[in-house]
Write an enzyme that holds these catalytic residues in place. Structure first.
Site, PDB file in Angstrom:
ATOM      1  N   HIS A  20      -6.205  -6.045  -3.098  1.00 51.19           N
ATOM      2  CA  HIS A  20      -7.173  -6.178  -2.003  1.00 51.19           C
ATOM      3  C   HIS A  20      -7.244  -7.605  -1.478  1.00 51.19           C
ATOM      4  O   HIS A  20      -7.878  -7.858  -0.460  1.00 51.19           O
ATOM      5  CB  HIS A  20      -8.568  -5.763  -2.490  1.00 51.19           C
ATOM      6  CG  HIS A  20      -8.802  -4.295  -2.455  1.00 51.19           C
ATOM      7  ND1 HIS A  20      -9.899  -3.692  -3.020  1.00 51.19           N
ATOM      8  CD2 HIS A  20      -8.082  -3.286  -1.912  1.00 51.19           C
ATOM      9  CE1 HIS A  20      -9.853  -2.388  -2.823  1.00 51.19           C
ATOM     10  NE2 HIS A  20      -8.747  -2.127  -2.164  1.00 51.19           N
ATOM     11  N   ARG A  67       0.828  -1.205   0.000  1.00 52.03           N
ATOM     12  CA  ARG A  67       0.000   0.000   0.000  1.00 52.03           C
ATOM     13  C   ARG A  67       0.863   1.256   0.000  1.00 52.03           C
ATOM     14  O   ARG A  67       0.604   2.217  -0.724  1.00 52.03           O
ATOM     15  CB  ARG A  67      -0.920   0.019   1.212  1.00 52.03           C
ATOM     16  CG  ARG A  67      -1.762   1.296   1.244  1.00 52.03           C
ATOM     17  CD  ARG A  67      -2.098   1.721   2.651  1.00 52.03           C
ATOM     18  NE  ARG A  67      -2.702   3.059   2.646  1.00 52.03           N
ATOM     19  CZ  ARG A  67      -2.895   3.780   3.727  1.00 52.03           C
ATOM     20  NH1 ARG A  67      -2.551   3.320   4.886  1.00 52.03           N
ATOM     21  NH2 ARG A  67      -3.453   4.966   3.642  1.00 52.03           N
ATOM     22  N   ASN A 110      -4.049  10.070   3.626  1.00 52.22           N
ATOM     23  CA  ASN A 110      -3.009   9.313   4.313  1.00 52.22           C
ATOM     24  C   ASN A 110      -3.221   9.423   5.817  1.00 52.22           C
ATOM     25  O   ASN A 110      -3.905   8.621   6.418  1.00 52.22           O
ATOM     26  CB  ASN A 110      -1.625   9.820   3.892  1.00 52.22           C
ATOM     27  CG  ASN A 110      -1.302   9.469   2.451  1.00 52.22           C
ATOM     28  OD1 ASN A 110      -1.577   8.368   1.995  1.00 52.22           O
ATOM     29  ND2 ASN A 110      -0.716  10.412   1.731  1.00 52.22           N
ATOM     30  N   HIS A 138       0.918   4.449  -2.672  1.00 52.90           N
ATOM     31  CA  HIS A 138       0.662   5.832  -2.259  1.00 52.90           C
ATOM     32  C   HIS A 138       1.843   6.739  -2.567  1.00 52.90           C
ATOM     33  O   HIS A 138       1.664   7.944  -2.747  1.00 52.90           O
ATOM     34  CB  HIS A 138       0.302   5.882  -0.771  1.00 52.90           C
ATOM     35  CG  HIS A 138      -1.141   5.638  -0.533  1.00 52.90           C
ATOM     36  ND1 HIS A 138      -1.938   6.503   0.183  1.00 52.90           N
ATOM     37  CD2 HIS A 138      -1.950   4.639  -0.934  1.00 52.90           C
ATOM     38  CE1 HIS A 138      -3.186   6.036   0.211  1.00 52.90           C
ATOM     39  NE2 HIS A 138      -3.205   4.910  -0.469  1.00 52.90           N
TER      40      HIS A 138
END
Length: 396
Positions: free
Chosen positions: A262, A130, A163, A134
């Site tokens: 996911h 993740r 965030n 980002h």
């Protein structure tokens, strides 16, 4: 793409605790100190819920903000910041074996470090994957996500509403960077530390191993407003998600494969509670969800009034540490927690890929590895651009 107002976004994200983490086979609830994650997405569809997973914030507090002028001497404060469409794109300048002479143990250090981390924190793979997204989605893969402060005093990406406290994994990169500095000082960039650890996390989760590209350098800038514009909510429509991924160079088929991340995520109940109890204010569950699945979720998410971050997390699928195609097999059965994920099956642009990935686990693993390598090579800084930070939380 029309973005919602900042005020609306702040209201929307107050309850959010973004996806990630993992599955405890003995229970649905993560231990209190376990970590949390999130996903790529697009704009807000409907206000709802909270993602969970991740690791940032464990350990010592961040250092104080840098004093003005603390950026690299003689450099404009924004000179090393890679904005979409600028700098080196598509991984140009990156090579396999970049550190073979300057830091030959680099790849081994990452592998042994992550193996050790996973013994105490099996959720680390989700956190790192993740974190890599980002970083790369906001201006490129340049470690701008890791900065606690910048010389000009602007609010950094960590302070973005996308965030914030939900961002996990930065402390893991701090630890890895320290190991690099001990072995070969000021040689391995923070951007490569993210990419190397994400590549290893992907390999450990998919079983598909590939040597990482390297040669990234670190940005000297970080802007929360850039994160606000390039990261988005988990309730996005297919159109909104497609626009986000288009800017990263991915088509609809590739977007669907990458959303397969996911497979190792979880989501707090408040993210999807309305789908279970009161979908679109009907006082009924989302009619797309199978009733046995609704009953299962109600058994976990027993109190719709539980304060944010305190309600239980639920895993996206039953194999939380494996990036496999069970996520897609569940989508085909309409068993999805997020509204954004649910929208993929019925759309003509994305539904065929969902079914294709659901039918072939090895195809998904291989495609994810290929596309993740592209993602972590997006819009990088190389050569004399940027810098190699001594510590990932601040510029040199």
């Amino acid at each position: 793409m029309v973005a919602p107002s900042k005020a609306n976004l702040e209201d929307f994200f107050k309850p959010f605790h973004h996806f990630g983490g993992g599955w405890n086979p003995e229970e649905q609830v993560l231990p209190p100190q376990q970590e949390e994650e999130q996903t790529p997405g697009a704009q807000v569809n409907e206000p709802r819920g909270s993602y969970t997973g991740g690791a940032y914030g464990v350990g010592a507090p961040p250092p104080p903000p840098q004093a003005p002028g603390a950026a690299k001497k003689g450099a404009d404060a924004s000179a090393g910041y890679n904005k979409p469409g600028e700098g080196v794109n598509k991984g140009e300048g990156l090579v396999v074996g970049f550190y073979d002479k300057s830091c030959p143990a680099a790849e081994r250090i990452v592998r042994e470090w992550l193996q050790k981390v996973l013994k105490s924190n099996p959720y680390a793979t989700a956190n790192i994957i993740r974190l890599a997204f980002h970083d790369c989605a906001v201006g490129g893969c340049d470690a701008s996500i890791l900065l606690d402060a910048v010389a000009q005093g602007d609010k950094v990406e960590k302070g973005s509403i996308f965030n914030g406290v939900s961002l996990k994994g930065a402390d893991l990169i701090d630890d890895l960077k320290m190991r690099f500095e001990e072995e070969c000082p000021q040689t391995v960039s923070c951007a490569d530390a993210i990419a190397f650890s994400a590549n290893e996390a992907m390999a450990m989760s998919t079983g598909v191993r590939q040597r990482p590209l390297a040669g990234r350098r670190d940005s000297v800038n970080s802007l929360a407003t850039a994160a606000d514009q390039n990261l988005a909510s988990p309730t996005a429509t297919v159109d909104q998600m497609s626009e986000i991924f288009r800017k990263l160079g991915f088509n609809a088929e590739e977007m669907v494969v990458l959303l397969g991340a996911h497979s190792i995520g979880t989501a707090h109940c408040d993210l999807f509670m309305d789908r279970v109890y009161n979908f679109r204010n009907t006082q009924k569950p989302d009619p797309v969800l199978p009733l046995p699945y609704v009953d299962q979720l109600k058994g976990i998410c027993t109190d719709p009034g539980t304060p944010q971050f305190r309600n239980p997390p639920v895993n996206f699928d039953e194999t939380p540490y494996a990036l496999d195609n069970l996520y897609f097999r569940n989508l085909v059965q309409n068993k999805s927690l997020l509204l954004s994920d649910s929208s993929l099956l019925g759309d003509a642009r994305t539904g065929p890929t969902v079914r294709q990935m659901a039918d072939d686990d090895m195809l998904f693993r291989k495609r994810f590895a290929e596309l993740f390598a592209r993602l972590t090579s997006f819009n990088v800084l190389t050569g004399n651009n940027g810098e190699v930070r001594r510590t990932c939380r601040s510029t040199n």
